[in-house]
Design a protein around this motif. Sequence first.
Motif, PDB file in Angstrom:
ATOM      1  N   UNK A 166      -1.969  27.299  -8.359  1.00 27.66           N
ATOM      2  CA  UNK A 166      -3.068  26.771  -7.558  1.00 27.66           C
ATOM      3  C   UNK A 166      -2.699  25.418  -6.972  1.00 27.66           C
ATOM      4  N   UNK A 167      -3.261  25.131  -5.810  1.00 26.76           N
ATOM      5  CA  UNK A 167      -3.013  23.834  -5.184  1.00 26.76           C
ATOM      6  C   UNK A 167      -4.334  23.128  -4.891  1.00 26.76           C
ATOM      7  N   UNK A 168      -5.328  23.318  -5.758  1.00 23.15           N
ATOM      8  CA  UNK A 168      -6.647  22.749  -5.523  1.00 23.15           C
ATOM      9  C   UNK A 168      -6.967  21.545  -6.405  1.00 23.15           C
ATOM     10  N   UNK A 169      -6.142  21.239  -7.409  1.00 23.50           N
ATOM     11  CA  UNK A 169      -6.417  20.126  -8.319  1.00 23.50           C
ATOM     12  C   UNK A 169      -6.071  18.802  -7.643  1.00 23.50           C
ATOM     13  N   UNK A 170      -7.071  17.944  -7.494  1.00 23.14           N
ATOM     14  CA  UNK A 170      -6.858  16.625  -6.895  1.00 23.14           C
ATOM     15  C   UNK A 170      -6.654  15.605  -8.002  1.00 23.14           C
ATOM     16  N   UNK A 171      -5.732  14.676  -7.764  1.00 19.47           N
ATOM     17  CA  UNK A 171      -5.396  13.668  -8.763  1.00 19.47           C
ATOM     18  C   UNK A 171      -4.969  12.392  -8.065  1.00 19.47           C
ATOM     19  N   UNK A 172      -5.239  11.271  -8.703  1.00 19.13           N
ATOM     20  CA  UNK A 172      -4.765   9.969  -8.235  1.00 19.13           C
ATOM     21  C   UNK A 172      -4.005   9.338  -9.377  1.00 19.13           C
ATOM     22  N   UNK A 173      -2.780   8.869  -9.103  1.00 18.91           N
ATOM     23  CA  UNK A 173      -1.947   8.265 -10.141  1.00 18.91           C
ATOM     24  C   UNK A 173      -1.453   6.895  -9.705  1.00 18.91           C
ATOM     25  N   UNK A 174      -1.135   6.077 -10.697  1.00 20.38           N
ATOM     26  CA  UNK A 174      -0.474   4.804 -10.460  1.00 20.38           C
ATOM     27  C   UNK A 174       0.923   4.944 -11.053  1.00 20.38           C
ATOM     28  N   UNK A 175       1.925   4.694 -10.236  1.00 18.53           N
ATOM     29  CA  UNK A 175       3.307   4.783 -10.683  1.00 18.53           C
ATOM     30  C   UNK A 175       4.128   3.711  -9.985  1.00 18.53           C
ATOM     31  N   UNK A 176       4.793   2.900 -10.756  1.00 15.31           N
ATOM     32  CA  UNK A 176       5.615   1.839 -10.179  1.00 15.31           C
ATOM     33  C   UNK A 176       4.819   0.893  -9.302  1.00 15.31           C
ATOM     34  N   UNK A 177       3.552   0.714  -9.597  1.00 14.74           N
ATOM     35  CA  UNK A 177       2.716  -0.178  -8.797  1.00 14.74           C
ATOM     36  C   UNK A 177       2.097   0.468  -7.579  1.00 14.74           C
ATOM     37  N   UNK A 178       2.500   1.692  -7.257  1.00 13.07           N
ATOM     38  CA  UNK A 178       1.931   2.403  -6.109  1.00 13.07           C
ATOM     39  C   UNK A 178       0.806   3.310  -6.577  1.00 13.07           C
ATOM     40  N   UNK A 179      -0.208   3.458  -5.735  1.00 14.37           N
ATOM     41  CA  UNK A 179      -1.294   4.391  -6.000  1.00 14.37           C
ATOM     42  C   UNK A 179      -1.092   5.581  -5.075  1.00 14.37           C
ATOM     43  N   UNK A 180      -0.940   6.765  -5.671  1.00 13.76           N
ATOM     44  CA  UNK A 180      -0.730   7.996  -4.906  1.00 13.76           C
ATOM     45  C   UNK A 180      -1.897   8.914  -5.183  1.00 13.76           C
TER      46      UNK A 180
ATOM     47  N   UNK B  88       3.844  17.499  -8.534  1.00 10.80           N
ATOM     48  CA  UNK B  88       4.228  17.773  -7.154  1.00 10.80           C
ATOM     49  C   UNK B  88       2.976  17.690  -6.296  1.00 10.80           C
ATOM     50  N   UNK B  89       2.902  16.642  -5.489  1.00  9.32           N
ATOM     51  CA  UNK B  89       1.743  16.402  -4.641  1.00  9.32           C
ATOM     52  C   UNK B  89       1.993  16.929  -3.237  1.00  9.32           C
ATOM     53  N   UNK B  90       0.951  17.492  -2.653  1.00  8.61           N
ATOM     54  CA  UNK B  90       0.973  17.782  -1.224  1.00  8.61           C
ATOM     55  C   UNK B  90      -0.321  17.226  -0.658  1.00  8.61           C
ATOM     56  N   UNK B  91      -0.363  17.025   0.625  1.00  6.91           N
ATOM     57  CA  UNK B  91      -1.495  16.376   1.285  1.00  6.91           C
ATOM     58  C   UNK B  91      -1.774  15.056   0.550  1.00  6.91           C
ATOM     59  N   UNK B  92      -0.715  14.336   0.225  1.00  5.32           N
ATOM     60  CA  UNK B  92      -0.832  13.116  -0.580  1.00  5.32           C
ATOM     61  C   UNK B  92      -0.609  11.874   0.269  1.00  5.32           C
ATOM     62  N   UNK B  93      -1.227  10.800  -0.177  1.00  4.69           N
ATOM     63  CA  UNK B  93      -1.081   9.522   0.518  1.00  4.69           C
ATOM     64  C   UNK B  93      -0.810   8.420  -0.495  1.00  4.69           C
ATOM     65  N   UNK B  94      -0.035   7.434  -0.083  1.00  6.72           N
ATOM     66  CA  UNK B  94       0.123   6.203  -0.845  1.00  6.72           C
ATOM     67  C   UNK B  94      -0.960   5.272  -0.335  1.00  6.72           C
ATOM     68  N   UNK B  95      -1.799   4.788  -1.230  1.00  8.01           N
ATOM     69  CA  UNK B  95      -2.888   3.915  -0.813  1.00  8.01           C
ATOM     70  C   UNK B  95      -2.401   2.483  -0.739  1.00  8.01           C
ATOM     71  N   UNK B  96      -2.662   1.854   0.405  1.00 15.14           N
ATOM     72  CA  UNK B  96      -2.277   0.463   0.614  1.00 15.14           C
ATOM     73  C   UNK B  96      -3.381  -0.207   1.410  1.00 15.14           C
ATOM     74  N   UNK B  97      -4.041  -1.164   0.783  1.00 12.52           N
ATOM     75  CA  UNK B  97      -5.152  -1.824   1.452  1.00 12.52           C
ATOM     76  C   UNK B  97      -6.231  -0.817   1.775  1.00 12.52           C
ATOM     77  N   UNK B  98      -6.615  -0.744   3.021  1.00 10.37           N
ATOM     78  CA  UNK B  98      -7.681   0.175   3.436  1.00 10.37           C
ATOM     79  C   UNK B  98      -7.156   1.422   4.120  1.00 10.37           C
ATOM     80  N   UNK B  99      -5.871   1.705   3.977  1.00  8.99           N
ATOM     81  CA  UNK B  99      -5.295   2.898   4.609  1.00  8.99           C
ATOM     82  C   UNK B  99      -4.509   3.727   3.608  1.00  8.99           C
ATOM     83  N   UNK B 100      -4.354   4.993   3.928  1.00  5.82           N
ATOM     84  CA  UNK B 100      -3.491   5.885   3.175  1.00  5.82           C
ATOM     85  C   UNK B 100      -2.314   6.245   4.044  1.00  5.82           C
TER      86      UNK B 100
END
Length: 119
Positions: free
Chosen positions: A20-34, A79-91
């Motif tokens: 399945x590719x429906x599980x949404x998740x947000x992680x912090x890794x190496x200081x980045x938010x994905x 393994x993320x798809x349709x993923x963004x690195x969050x920075x400030x107010x943008x992905x």
Amino acid sequence: MPKPDELIVDIAALVESGQSSQMSLTVVTGGAVITGRLAPEAMWRQRVSEVLTSSARLGEFSAVFDTPQKKDGPPTHLHFHVARILQGTVGIPETGGMFRVAIEDISAWTVGDFSYSDH
């Protein structure tokens, strides 16, 4: 080496087993938010291979992603798809991208993904 979070490993294993590719998740890794949706590794590899195949300059690298993954033990990566690195107010990228994150490198996480709105 710290032991990976068992909950994340269980989530990754469930994504892998259900294909399945429906599980949404947000992680912090190496200081980045994905933030984004998880995909089974086979699906993720296939999509990356398709993108590379369609590139005139990078097509030769697509074969690396066609190689079957080794299945010894629990999952070691998300393994993320349709993923963004969050920075400030943008992905970044706005349309989402393909990211592979080592589970052992995740320092924090939450279920769901974050998106920005101008409202």
